[in-house]
Design a protein around this motif. Structure first.
Motif: not given
Length: 296
Positions: A14, A140, A171, A273-274
């Motif tokens: 991200c 994250d 994040h 966010s990932c």
């Protein structure tokens, strides 16, 4: 498909997607006061929901923090085992004109329930800058992958001032740093850049490199202040921001003031966010700046 996946050279994180086209000004989490508790154990993904301090204690601390306008954070020393039974606690206010930071020690977080931390005056005043670096990997992967090396590197130069911390908000701007008590928040810094940010903060200055905003202000006010900082040299306490009917007013202690118009727009969907589902992101831009008053 989120922005950037078609670009083979862009890592699938991200923070990498965000760095392509998302500006930093106006992205600091809005926080006025902070309660930072040293907790070297596992944090879980959510400081409150996962109750790392215990369900009842976490719930009561969260209630008190919400009532008094504090953000509950967990902190730990970068890469260092804890040999003491005592835990460090920092209480801070980032409100302009009421900035302060205090430090106290407790043998357990439960002792905080007996301490009226909401108004300060319960710990030892901290006169130097405290640096929080988000390293919350359970939240994250970018925070851990990018934040932990920065925290470890900074701790070599500023061993008494740098802490890893739980989620700070954003994040995708990792590595993310927060200066206490000012609340100035930074992102996308390498080690050298982060060192310069801290050195300037310790001298009362505000680095513009990687500056996301001051946490006590709304996103629009954060962007407005940064725009004026690009035009004038001012210490952390010399500028204040207020919202007017159709713009923000940034005032300098010497009598100067500026009107700043901030506009919002949307970027294409991306992972904020990932691993999260892509969604549109709102960004802020300063569309107009004008002088209101000259020095008296």
């Amino acid at each position: 498909m989120s922005l950037g996946r078609a670009a083979d050279h862009v890592p699938a994180t991200c923070s990498a997607f965000s760095a392509i086209d998302e500006p930093l000004p106006g992205t600091a989490a809005v926080v006025h006061r902070w309660l930072c508790i040293e907790h070297p154990g596992a944090w879980g993904r959510d400081v409150v929901g996962d109750a790392p301090l215990g369900a009842e204690l976490t719930a009561e601390l969260d209630r008190r923090c919400n009532a008094a306008g504090f953000r509950l954070m967990l902190i730990r020393r970068p890469g260092r085992p804890i040999n003491s039974s005592m835990r460090q606690v920092f209480i801070a206010s980032s409100v302009v004109g009421d900035e302060w930071c205090e430090r106290l020690e407790v043998s357990s977080a439960a002792e905080l329930l007996d301490i009226p931390f909401e108004n300060g005056g319960v710990g030892t005043p901290v006169t130097d800058t405290i640096v929080l670096v988000c390293a919350h990997g359970k939240r994250d992967q970018c925070c851990a992958r990018l934040g932990r090396p920065i925290a470890s590197g900074l701790a070599l130069t500023f061993p008494d001032h740098v802490w890893e911390c739980s989620h700070t908000g954003g994040h995708r701007f990792a590595p993310s740093l927060i200066m206490l008590p000012s609340g100035y928040t930074y992102g996308r810094l390498d080690l050298e850049g982060a060192q310069k940010v801290i050195e300037m903060a310790r001298n009362g200055s505000v680095s513009q490199h990687g500056l996301r905003g001051r946490s006590c202000y709304s996103p629009g006010a954060q962007a407005a202040e940064i725009a004026i900082r690009e035009l004038v040299d001012a210490t952390a306490g010399e500028l204040t921001v207020e919202a007017s009917e159709d713009a923000f007013v940034v005032s300098h202690q010497d009598g100067r003031s500026w009107g700043v118009e901030v506009t919002a727009s949307k970027l294409p969907p991306r992972e904020v966010s990932c691993g999260a589902s892509p969604k549109p992101v709102e960004i802020l831009a300063v569309s107009r700046v004008w002088a209101r008053n000259a020095p008296k």
